[in-house]
Design a protein around this motif. Structure first.
Motif, PDB file in Angstrom:
ATOM      1  N   HIS A  76       0.841  -1.202   0.000  1.00 27.19           N
ATOM      2  CA  HIS A  76       0.000   0.000   0.000  1.00 27.19           C
ATOM      3  C   HIS A  76       0.877   1.254   0.000  1.00 27.19           C
ATOM      4  CE1 HIS A  76      -3.471  -2.561   1.789  1.00 27.19           C
ATOM      5  NE2 HIS A  76      -3.364  -2.701   0.485  1.00 27.19           N
ATOM      6  N   ALA A  77       1.601   1.412  -1.085  1.00 22.79           N
ATOM      7  CA  ALA A  77       2.488   2.559  -1.272  1.00 22.79           C
ATOM      8  C   ALA A  77       2.562   2.864  -2.758  1.00 22.79           C
ATOM      9  CB  ALA A  77       3.882   2.264  -0.720  1.00 22.79           C
ATOM     10  N   VAL A  78       2.241   4.109  -3.112  1.00 24.41           N
ATOM     11  CA  VAL A  78       2.257   4.522  -4.512  1.00 24.41           C
ATOM     12  C   VAL A  78       2.895   5.902  -4.601  1.00 24.41           C
ATOM     13  CG1 VAL A  78       0.816   5.218  -6.471  1.00 24.41           C
ATOM     14  CG2 VAL A  78       0.256   3.145  -5.196  1.00 24.41           C
ATOM     15  N   LEU A  79       3.806   6.064  -5.556  1.00 24.43           N
ATOM     16  CA  LEU A  79       4.440   7.355  -5.837  1.00 24.43           C
ATOM     17  C   LEU A  79       4.045   7.760  -7.248  1.00 24.43           C
ATOM     18  CD1 LEU A  79       6.446   9.609  -4.999  1.00 24.43           C
ATOM     19  CD2 LEU A  79       8.271   8.181  -5.970  1.00 24.43           C
ATOM     20  N   VAL A  80       3.362   8.902  -7.358  1.00 26.25           N
ATOM     21  CA  VAL A  80       2.796   9.337  -8.632  1.00 26.25           C
ATOM     22  C   VAL A  80       3.492  10.614  -9.103  1.00 26.25           C
ATOM     23  CG1 VAL A  80       0.686   9.976  -9.863  1.00 26.25           C
ATOM     24  CG2 VAL A  80       0.577   8.355  -7.965  1.00 26.25           C
ATOM     25  N   ASP A  81       3.888  10.614 -10.361  1.00 22.05           N
ATOM     26  CA  ASP A  81       4.565  11.759 -10.978  1.00 22.05           C
ATOM     27  C   ASP A  81       3.531  12.664 -11.627  1.00 22.05           C
ATOM     28  OD1 ASP A  81       6.178  13.522 -12.290  1.00 22.05           O
ATOM     29  OD2 ASP A  81       7.245  12.042 -13.498  1.00 22.05           O
ATOM     30  N   HIS A  82       3.449  13.910 -11.158  1.00 20.95           N
ATOM     31  CA  HIS A  82       2.531  14.898 -11.723  1.00 20.95           C
ATOM     32  C   HIS A  82       3.271  15.972 -12.512  1.00 20.95           C
ATOM     33  CE1 HIS A  82      -0.965  13.377  -9.573  1.00 20.95           C
ATOM     34  NE2 HIS A  82      -0.252  13.378  -8.459  1.00 20.95           N
ATOM     35  N   LEU A 127       0.184   6.478   1.071  1.00 21.19           N
ATOM     36  CA  LEU A 127       0.709   5.421   1.924  1.00 21.19           C
ATOM     37  C   LEU A 127      -0.303   5.045   2.992  1.00 21.19           C
ATOM     38  CD1 LEU A 127       4.142   7.155   2.701  1.00 21.19           C
ATOM     39  CD2 LEU A 127       3.700   5.553   0.832  1.00 21.19           C
ATOM     40  N   ASP A 128      -0.336   3.748   3.350  1.00 18.90           N
ATOM     41  CA  ASP A 128      -1.036   3.387   4.568  1.00 18.90           C
ATOM     42  C   ASP A 128      -0.048   3.487   5.721  1.00 18.90           C
ATOM     43  OD1 ASP A 128       0.501   1.060   4.481  1.00 18.90           O
ATOM     44  OD2 ASP A 128      -1.204  -0.313   4.442  1.00 18.90           O
ATOM     45  N   ASP A 129      -0.504   3.205   6.946  1.00 18.76           N
ATOM     46  CA  ASP A 129       0.372   3.417   8.103  1.00 18.76           C
ATOM     47  C   ASP A 129       1.572   2.477   8.104  1.00 18.76           C
ATOM     48  OD1 ASP A 129      -1.686   1.503   8.502  1.00 18.76           O
ATOM     49  OD2 ASP A 129      -1.312   1.483  10.649  1.00 18.76           O
ATOM     50  N   ASP A 130       1.389   1.223   7.652  1.00 22.59           N
ATOM     51  CA  ASP A 130       2.512   0.287   7.607  1.00 22.59           C
ATOM     52  C   ASP A 130       3.574   0.758   6.621  1.00 22.59           C
ATOM     53  OD1 ASP A 130       3.789  -2.434   8.108  1.00 22.59           O
ATOM     54  OD2 ASP A 130       3.446  -2.534   5.949  1.00 22.59           O
ATOM     55  N   ALA A 131       3.147   1.162   5.425  1.00 21.09           N
ATOM     56  CA  ALA A 131       4.107   1.625   4.422  1.00 21.09           C
ATOM     57  C   ALA A 131       4.811   2.888   4.892  1.00 21.09           C
ATOM     58  CB  ALA A 131       3.395   1.869   3.095  1.00 21.09           C
ATOM     59  N   ALA A 132       4.077   3.818   5.508  1.00 22.10           N
ATOM     60  CA  ALA A 132       4.691   5.057   5.982  1.00 22.10           C
ATOM     61  C   ALA A 132       5.733   4.774   7.058  1.00 22.10           C
ATOM     62  CB  ALA A 132       3.615   6.000   6.521  1.00 22.10           C
ATOM     63  N   ARG A 133       5.425   3.848   7.961  1.00 18.72           N
ATOM     64  CA  ARG A 133       6.362   3.503   9.037  1.00 18.72           C
ATOM     65  C   ARG A 133       7.631   2.856   8.471  1.00 18.72           C
ATOM     66  NH1 ARG A 133       3.162   0.580  11.327  1.00 18.72           N
ATOM     67  NH2 ARG A 133       2.190   2.182  12.604  1.00 18.72           N
ATOM     68  N   ARG A 134       7.449   1.953   7.533  1.00 19.64           N
ATOM     69  CA  ARG A 134       8.600   1.255   6.961  1.00 19.64           C
ATOM     70  C   ARG A 134       9.441   2.178   6.083  1.00 19.64           C
ATOM     71  NH1 ARG A 134       5.901  -3.692   4.212  1.00 19.64           N
ATOM     72  NH2 ARG A 134       8.045  -4.257   3.686  1.00 19.64           N
ATOM     73  N   ILE A 135       8.794   3.064   5.337  1.00 18.41           N
ATOM     74  CA  ILE A 135       9.561   4.020   4.532  1.00 18.41           C
ATOM     75  C   ILE A 135      10.320   4.982   5.441  1.00 18.41           C
ATOM     76  CG2 ILE A 135       9.369   5.955   2.905  1.00 18.41           C
ATOM     77  CD1 ILE A 135       7.102   4.414   1.522  1.00 18.41           C
ATOM     78  N   GLY A 136       9.705   5.392   6.548  1.00 19.93           N
ATOM     79  CA  GLY A 136      10.421   6.226   7.508  1.00 19.93           C
ATOM     80  C   GLY A 136      11.675   5.539   8.015  1.00 19.93           C
ATOM     81  N   GLY A 137      11.579   4.225   8.266  1.00 16.95           N
ATOM     82  CA  GLY A 137      12.750   3.471   8.691  1.00 16.95           C
ATOM     83  C   GLY A 137      13.810   3.389   7.620  1.00 16.95           C
ATOM     84  N   LEU A 138      13.384   3.165   6.372  1.00 13.26           N
ATOM     85  CA  LEU A 138      14.338   3.098   5.261  1.00 13.26           C
ATOM     86  C   LEU A 138      14.953   4.468   4.988  1.00 13.26           C
ATOM     87  CD1 LEU A 138      12.196   0.746   3.016  1.00 13.26           C
ATOM     88  CD2 LEU A 138      14.429   0.179   4.007  1.00 13.26           C
ATOM     89  N   TRP A 139      14.174   5.526   5.198  1.00 14.85           N
ATOM     90  CA  TRP A 139      14.677   6.903   5.066  1.00 14.85           C
ATOM     91  C   TRP A 139      15.806   7.127   6.072  1.00 14.85           C
ATOM     92  CZ3 TRP A 139      11.960   9.079   1.063  1.00 14.85           C
ATOM     93  CH2 TRP A 139      12.169  10.425   0.769  1.00 14.85           C
ATOM     94  N   THR A 140      15.602   6.648   7.303  1.00 18.09           N
ATOM     95  CA  THR A 140      16.627   6.752   8.330  1.00 18.09           C
ATOM     96  C   THR A 140      17.844   5.903   7.981  1.00 18.09           C
ATOM     97  OG1 THR A 140      14.910   7.100  10.021  1.00 18.09           O
ATOM     98  CG2 THR A 140      17.098   6.454  10.801  1.00 18.09           C
ATOM     99  N   ALA A 188       2.364   7.747   9.678  1.00 22.65           N
ATOM    100  CA  ALA A 188       2.048   6.432  10.250  1.00 22.65           C
ATOM    101  C   ALA A 188       1.325   6.552  11.580  1.00 22.65           C
ATOM    102  CB  ALA A 188       3.329   5.613  10.408  1.00 22.65           C
ATOM    103  N   GLN A 189       1.753   7.492  12.409  1.00 19.66           N
ATOM    104  CA  GLN A 189       1.199   7.623  13.753  1.00 19.66           C
ATOM    105  C   GLN A 189      -0.142   8.349  13.768  1.00 19.66           C
ATOM    106  OE1 GLN A 189       3.896   9.369  16.580  1.00 19.66           O
ATOM    107  NE2 GLN A 189       2.363   9.536  18.182  1.00 19.66           N
TER     108      GLN A 189
END
Length: 203
Positions: free
Chosen positions: A14-20, A28-41, A160-161
């Motif tokens: 549940h993660a989509v990045l769209v080019d406008h 993002l759903d909360d799981d995707a946002a949390r995991r991307i935040g971790g990968l960002w770190t 996520a939170q």
């Protein structure tokens, strides 16, 4: 130069990045946002790695997207010192195998707070803690310093939170969202990214 490619062990469904064209939207759903935040770190502490987030084939959320939002992208995060040429990515991606599972320990997301961010310094001419973007092979490359990755990871943790329990207080703001915005002094040669919590998915 040697480098490694890091991908999440489980797909970010549940993660989509769209080019406008002028800007980008991340849903993002909360799981995707949390995991991307971790990968960002992780990108902040892994200067020799490409952090690959495969998303371009994901099902879009079940809401009405703008008509120009037709191109979905993968995302690669990398430290600017790596000096990776995006033109090489298609060949690197083609050669990627299943990889080897590895567990990493990340700092608590609560340790990256407003108190450690010098917002005024972001707007100095000498500021080098900026994001730059390149687009190649249906992939957005976000290149930045350790500081800018570390400081902006909190925005994904906020989604996520606070996204799941968000109660709209005005019709103009029906969704919980945040942005990597030009006014924040973090974007060099980079477009703004609107990051929106979404719980309406077909799968």
């Amino acid at each position: 130069m040697e480098f490694k490619v890091i991908r999440p062990a489980h797909p970010l469904v549940h993660a989509v990045l769209v080019d406008h064209d002028r800007h980008l939207d991340a849903y993002l759903d909360d799981d995707a946002a949390r995991r991307i935040g971790g990968l960002w770190t992780l990108a902040a502490s892994s200067p020799r790695s490409l952090i690959h987030l495969p998303m371009r084939a994901n099902q879009a959320p079940s809401l009405e997207l703008p008509e120009d939002g037709t191109r979905q992208l993968d995302l690669v995060l990398l430290h600017h010192s790596l000096q990776f040429a995006p033109a090489r990515w298609k060949e690197v991606r083609r050669r990627l195998g299943p990889g080897r599972p590895k567990t990493v320990t990340l700092p608590d997301s609560g340790h990256t707070g407003e108190a450690v961010i010098d917002h005024e310094a972001r707007h100095y001419l000498e500021n080098r803690d900026l994001f730059h973007q390149h687009l190649h092979a249906e992939t957005l490359f976000m290149t930045g310093s350790a500081n800018v990755f570390r400081e902006t990871a909190r925005q994904f943790h906020d989604v996520a939170q606070n996204g799941p329990g968000y109660v709209p207080i005005h019709p103009s703001y029906p969704h919980f969202c945040t942005e990597l915005h030009s006014n924040d002094g973090i974007l060099g040669n980079a477009r703004e990214i609107h990051i929106e919590y979404c719980d309406q998915w077909d799968s």
